[in-house]
Design a protein around this motif. Structure first.
Motif, PDB file in Angstrom:
ATOM      1  N   LYS A   1      32.666  48.198 -71.951  1.00  0.00           N
ATOM      2  CA  LYS A   1      32.388  48.356 -73.373  1.00  0.00           C
ATOM      3  C   LYS A   1      33.511  49.078 -74.105  1.00  0.00           C
ATOM      4  CE  LYS A   1      27.391  48.491 -72.933  1.00  0.00           C
ATOM      5  NZ  LYS A   1      26.217  49.386 -72.981  1.00  0.00           N
ATOM      6  N   GLY A   2      33.996  48.474 -75.179  1.00  0.00           N
ATOM      7  CA  GLY A   2      34.943  49.140 -76.047  1.00  0.00           C
ATOM      8  C   GLY A   2      36.343  49.139 -75.478  1.00  0.00           C
ATOM      9  N   ASP A   3      37.307  49.357 -76.346  1.00  0.00           N
ATOM     10  CA  ASP A   3      38.702  49.380 -75.938  1.00  0.00           C
ATOM     11  C   ASP A   3      38.943  50.416 -74.844  1.00  0.00           C
ATOM     12  OD1 ASP A   3      39.093  47.470 -77.862  1.00  0.00           O
ATOM     13  OD2 ASP A   3      40.591  48.589 -79.006  1.00  0.00           O
ATOM     14  N   ASP A   4      38.363  51.586 -75.014  1.00  0.00           N
ATOM     15  CA  ASP A   4      38.596  52.646 -74.027  1.00  0.00           C
ATOM     16  C   ASP A   4      37.957  52.316 -72.680  1.00  0.00           C
ATOM     17  OD1 ASP A   4      40.086  54.099 -75.802  1.00  0.00           O
ATOM     18  OD2 ASP A   4      38.429  55.384 -76.430  1.00  0.00           O
ATOM     19  N   GLY A   5      36.793  51.712 -72.708  1.00  0.00           N
ATOM     20  CA  GLY A   5      36.137  51.338 -71.463  1.00  0.00           C
ATOM     21  C   GLY A   5      36.993  50.376 -70.654  1.00  0.00           C
ATOM     22  N   VAL A  14      34.204  40.044 -71.747  1.00  0.00           N
ATOM     23  CA  VAL A  14      34.985  41.232 -72.105  1.00  0.00           C
ATOM     24  C   VAL A  14      36.208  40.811 -72.922  1.00  0.00           C
ATOM     25  CG1 VAL A  14      36.282  43.203 -71.251  1.00  0.00           C
ATOM     26  CG2 VAL A  14      34.232  42.437 -70.046  1.00  0.00           C
ATOM     27  N   TYR A  15      36.291  41.304 -74.147  1.00  0.00           N
ATOM     28  CA  TYR A  15      37.406  40.973 -75.023  1.00  0.00           C
ATOM     29  C   TYR A  15      38.572  41.916 -74.792  1.00  0.00           C
ATOM     30  CZ  TYR A  15      40.199  40.578 -79.262  1.00  0.00           C
ATOM     31  OH  TYR A  15      41.234  40.433 -80.135  1.00  0.00           O
ATOM     32  N   LEU A  16      39.756  41.340 -74.649  1.00  0.00           N
ATOM     33  CA  LEU A  16      40.984  42.128 -74.528  1.00  0.00           C
ATOM     34  C   LEU A  16      41.709  42.096 -75.864  1.00  0.00           C
ATOM     35  CD1 LEU A  16      43.247  43.525 -72.772  1.00  0.00           C
ATOM     36  CD2 LEU A  16      44.197  41.226 -72.483  1.00  0.00           C
ATOM     37  N   SER A  17      41.816  43.234 -76.520  1.00  0.00           N
ATOM     38  CA  SER A  17      42.564  43.270 -77.773  1.00  0.00           C
ATOM     39  C   SER A  17      44.042  43.450 -77.461  1.00  0.00           C
ATOM     40  CB  SER A  17      42.070  44.424 -78.653  1.00  0.00           C
ATOM     41  OG  SER A  17      42.438  45.657 -78.079  1.00  0.00           O
ATOM     42  N   PRO A  18      44.918  42.935 -78.321  1.00  0.00           N
ATOM     43  CA  PRO A  18      46.354  43.165 -78.115  1.00  0.00           C
ATOM     44  C   PRO A  18      46.670  44.656 -77.971  1.00  0.00           C
ATOM     45  CG  PRO A  18      46.027  41.517 -79.822  1.00  0.00           C
ATOM     46  CD  PRO A  18      44.668  42.063 -79.481  1.00  0.00           C
ATOM     47  N   ALA A  19      45.975  45.496 -78.735  1.00  0.00           N
ATOM     48  CA  ALA A  19      46.248  46.938 -78.680  1.00  0.00           C
ATOM     49  C   ALA A  19      45.995  47.498 -77.287  1.00  0.00           C
ATOM     50  CB  ALA A  19      45.390  47.673 -79.722  1.00  0.00           C
ATOM     51  N   VAL A  20      44.910  47.106 -76.656  1.00  0.00           N
ATOM     52  CA  VAL A  20      44.613  47.602 -75.311  1.00  0.00           C
ATOM     53  C   VAL A  20      45.633  47.062 -74.317  1.00  0.00           C
ATOM     54  CG1 VAL A  20      42.987  47.478 -73.397  1.00  0.00           C
ATOM     55  CG2 VAL A  20      42.162  47.962 -75.692  1.00  0.00           C
ATOM     56  N   PHE A  21      45.956  45.781 -74.463  1.00  0.00           N
ATOM     57  CA  PHE A  21      46.918  45.211 -73.522  1.00  0.00           C
ATOM     58  C   PHE A  21      48.241  45.958 -73.605  1.00  0.00           C
ATOM     59  CE2 PHE A  21      50.018  41.968 -72.102  1.00  0.00           C
ATOM     60  CZ  PHE A  21      49.545  41.819 -70.802  1.00  0.00           C
ATOM     61  N   GLU A  22      48.645  46.277 -74.814  1.00  0.00           N
ATOM     62  CA  GLU A  22      49.909  47.003 -74.977  1.00  0.00           C
ATOM     63  C   GLU A  22      49.855  48.404 -74.368  1.00  0.00           C
ATOM     64  OE1 GLU A  22      50.449  46.600 -79.174  1.00  0.00           O
ATOM     65  OE2 GLU A  22      51.415  44.638 -78.979  1.00  0.00           O
ATOM     66  N   ARG A  23      48.723  49.065 -74.517  1.00  0.00           N
ATOM     67  CA  ARG A  23      48.586  50.384 -73.872  1.00  0.00           C
ATOM     68  C   ARG A  23      48.740  50.242 -72.361  1.00  0.00           C
ATOM     69  NH1 ARG A  23      42.930  52.643 -75.657  1.00  0.00           N
ATOM     70  NH2 ARG A  23      43.432  54.267 -74.127  1.00  0.00           N
ATOM     71  N   SER A  78      32.096  52.116 -80.200  1.00  0.00           N
ATOM     72  CA  SER A  78      32.603  53.257 -79.428  1.00  0.00           C
ATOM     73  C   SER A  78      32.635  54.490 -80.314  1.00  0.00           C
ATOM     74  CB  SER A  78      34.009  52.948 -78.900  1.00  0.00           C
ATOM     75  OG  SER A  78      34.931  52.906 -79.968  1.00  0.00           O
ATOM     76  N   PRO A  79      32.481  55.675 -79.729  1.00  0.00           N
ATOM     77  CA  PRO A  79      32.601  56.903 -80.528  1.00  0.00           C
ATOM     78  C   PRO A  79      33.925  56.932 -81.294  1.00  0.00           C
ATOM     79  CG  PRO A  79      31.724  57.422 -78.359  1.00  0.00           C
ATOM     80  CD  PRO A  79      32.109  55.963 -78.325  1.00  0.00           C
TER      81      PRO A  79
END
Lengths: 318, 318, 318, 318
Positions: free
Chosen positions: C115-119, C148-157, A151-152
């Motif tokens: 794609k990516g945490d932001d996606g 699609v991987y879910l990171s703890p950081a994204v889940f927390e957001r 990602s960017p």
């Protein structure tokens, strides 16, 4: 010995094919003639042992032999060496060997299986720690092969935190939006502008140059087109550059075919006199009579079109 | 020097872990103690440089060093060496190096990207042509990693056409039906019966033995269980074998976890005194305090259960 | 009509099988008996139309019919409905249909290709905007199927930004570290603690309960084991819970086999009288005589082991 | 009602875009104008509800509505309907609905996860048995999306055994060799010659026509180019056809970009007046100002080139 790669790199870094003799041996004589051919085509630098091509079919000894041979003949042009490996210790070792041999920098792709933005960041943090600050690094972004999306946001974190990251080899697909997004992000105060060279056989080169790419890192068998397109763009002649690009586009498109593309590329290099044999090391694809006739017809069409445009198409190897 | 692998192979071929020191160097002393540990556990043979583990983090020199070290200490037990490589010439070269070093045979997995039954057959036909008839070959069927499916029909064509194919390393999932299907196909007049050893951490070992497997080729950290289960089955005591297996099943299941499984396996080998450090070469997974406490609790439960069953659980390394 | 799902959910939410008659028609009578069976087993709730099972072989009309039928018979137990769809508008529509029918909440998996945490974050932000604040949502984390991987950081957001996200269906593999990581992250002031129910056939249920899971959401054919294990854990009897779990582990492991697992599960449900036919809608896997004998032998072993442990194994359907 | 699809089908079967209003509703009025547009461009037939595009974002009701709407306006041109579904019963049901609505045939892609040549053959044997001999079937070979490789050998077994298989939608990459191989295989006495239409955005259309393709089945936003190229080839004017193709190639290449390609295609259709809004149903890609300017510049270049070639580029919708 070449000077080290910096963020100011630009132009065409050709991904060199690996020549073999008809019986499958590494053909060092053709490494020389191919290097000379690329130089006559006007390339600005070289990239060796990348993910594509046949570097993965070389032994470790053959790999470093190719690196040394090209560097010796590169006339001081920068040489980037691919050092991706499953083990970090091997990444470190290969990088030092390459730099000792005179490379300008190394290129590292993420290993398959990295997960999440943080997983990717942490891997490269480990790589940079292992290599130290003195070895310039190119991030090879080729998710079609690695399965790892950059990602960017992650790229910017890496650029901000590690000064040795000086270039992005951009090969995501679709990738135009990412390229624009990274260039926009560089307007942030304090962020470095890194070099971006594009791959994917050059299929979107004019669009990418317009969006801020600094050149190409790919292995198209007519490198002089890549060189001239970049030069025309740099000279502000974008439309003229794109006219030239479009003339070659049928062949560019033909060469980006998976699996068979490398066989086509080597066949053209062979026809142009750059290598002594178009053979790939097994297991590899090979061309049928139909494939060869089709390729020949495309080359005839290209030459006709270049001639019609008042442009003398010269075989660089002549 | 060990005798060559044949279709009569059976029992437990342990996939050996690769020991490193705490600073990441190859730990040859631990290679020795680990080899001794496996032998005390009763293994029938060894498999080195397989797809899993950390062989891909070794240099070429380290790889052959490990092979020679284990063979020297194997007491004549057969050693199979993984030789899968992107280039056929390297498969050939590695195979010859392994056989010269005294290996009993080589193991070859298909490269990712092979397409269709014919594509797979043709690849192995090339491999067998490159290796010649004198090197016994194990087909490593691990589609979870390679993405290449082996149908029973293709396997039978290969068995019928190439006598050097003597073993199937069976690791497809689900794979029970395939195993039964291959054994049924051997009733065809003139078809050879090849050896089948199973992987997947041994998770379905009792079922696979009942369906005609000849043993296990995996790296579970309590190899004595694999050995005893195979021995009990061979002695006609299938229920007793499964009772023993079930006692270890919580740990078997724990160790088959992707990514973290190898860290758990090395931790157990370390606790059992077989290696000096549980460290993996970077990049590798590592255990948290929670992971370690969880593992320890499982081991306590295992020992309690074995004791309750009147079975003295002895640390093989003691 | 059931009350809405909240962060306080716990226990066993069974993923219901979809019963068909021998000629492939949806078997609503068996939907009833299966629902009753699950209730007799003690389940706390239901999950319908999840990714696994055969919901994707239903027509849209059949799907909502099943939902209504189970809700009508669930005795007020909460019912979660899977609403993942390629189009957001369909996610919205299916969710409203489910809630109108009396569902407690909906479950949404990310579409392949994010794609990516932001996606990933942006996709769920769109989902939550489309559904509004009144529909409780379960995040289905099953990367083995979605990629699609879910990171703890994204889940927390997502947890921080969207109050309607009340539960994580945890099914990553390996997933123990992620589970612990998410629970640790909840110590941050202001962060909600959401419910976490675990899948993967329950293969790591005891470990997951110890690490903070609130129960199971899976379809194991002996739901009473899941129920009792969760109850024993809740009562502070973790070792006893794990003893019970281990007795069933050979079958748990057998049922998690890809492809064939569902056939085994339906066969057990059929033998236990919960459904009238073990048939799957085509294309589906089916059992051979060997498969059935193998399964039967495992059930005999299970009953013997439960009897030995002084535990009367009662068929819930009796 | 159109006549049924046969092996004699040829020319351009356009894959129709699905138009939505700015608020995301299915835009039936634009379905009409788009159908008219395609007919003015000269297409020979239509393909609806294929894998790409946005058919998967429609409800079941919307899908059949679109099918009926296009058939009603197609002027008797054959309409092929995509009916791929996870459940065979749904494939059967959708096929009958489509045929009752007047479709000329149905298109079926293999479900992800099929394994081996026999697994693929058996799936289609089930499909043909479920559909009966009266429904013409197109095999959709798009392994980039399905992950399922079709070998020429399997395709020939299907052609030999099932007369209702009348067409191959060819979209493998690389695919030129496969196309030639299938055409060569038809020289076998008794084998039918089936129709082959090619996809991949038409990127290799001239090469594919030379190798025996009968036309194109793709959704390029300038269908008149596809139509004229096919017509010129049929008239023996291959070089002229390729000249015309090459003029459009920059746009063809631009539109084959993953993810963003559909947004570009709908934008062109919108600019050409064929649909009222370029909007995609969420989640979908959208164009930035840069994307739009870039596209516009390409269109200007195309028109300039066509004009230079003495060819009046007419907007078909005018």
């Amino acid at each position: 010995m070449t000077s080290k790669l910096t963020e100011a790199a630009k132009g065409v870094y050709i991904i060199a094919a690996t020549p073999f003799t008809d019986d499958g041996a590494l053909d060092l004589q053709s490494v020389d003639t191919l290097t000379d051919f690329y130089i006559r085509c006007g390339v600005d630098g070289f990239t060796l042992l990348g993910m594509m091509g046949e570097a993965h079919k070389l032994t470790a000894e053959e790999s470093i032999e190719v690196v040394k041979r090209v560097i010796a003949r590169s006339g001081g042009r920068p040489v980037i060496v691919g050092v991706s490996h499953a083990g970090l210790e091997n990444v470190r070792r290969l990088s030092h060997e390459a730099m000792v041999a005179g490379a300008a920098g190394v290129m590292v792709a993420p290993p398959a299986g990295l997960k999440g933005d943080d997983g990717l960041y942490n891997y490269y943090a480990q790589v940079f720690a292992a290599l130290g600050p003195a070895i310039p690094v190119v991030y090879q972004d080729y998710p079609q092969a690695t399965g790892v999306y950059l990602s960017p946001a992650v790229f910017e974190r890496l650029v901000d935190d590690f000064r040795q990251l000086v270039m992005l080899k951009h090969e995501d697909a679709p990738g135009l939006a990412k390229l624009s997004r990274i260039r926009e992000g560089e307007s942030k105060p304090g962020r470095r502008r890194v070099a971006i060279l594009v791959g994917n056989g050059g299929l979107y080169l004019p669009q990418e140059l317009r969006r801020g790419a600094d050149g190409a890192m790919t292995g198209f068998a007519y490198p002089e087109m890549l060189v001239q397109v970049c030069a025309l763009f740099a000279a502000g002649k974008a439309e003229e550059a794109e006219d030239l690009f479009d003339a070659y586009l049928p062949l560019v498109r033909h060469e980006v075919q998976p699996a068979i593309g490398l066989a086509l590329r080597k066949e053209v290099l062979f026809r142009r006199g750059a290598i002594r044999s178009p053979r790939q090391r097994a297991p590899g694809s090979s061309l049928t009579a139909t494939d060869r006739a089709e390729l020949e017809a495309m080359i005839v069409r290209l030459e006709r079109r270049l001639a019609a445009a008042g442009r003398a198409h010269r075989l660089a190897a002549e």
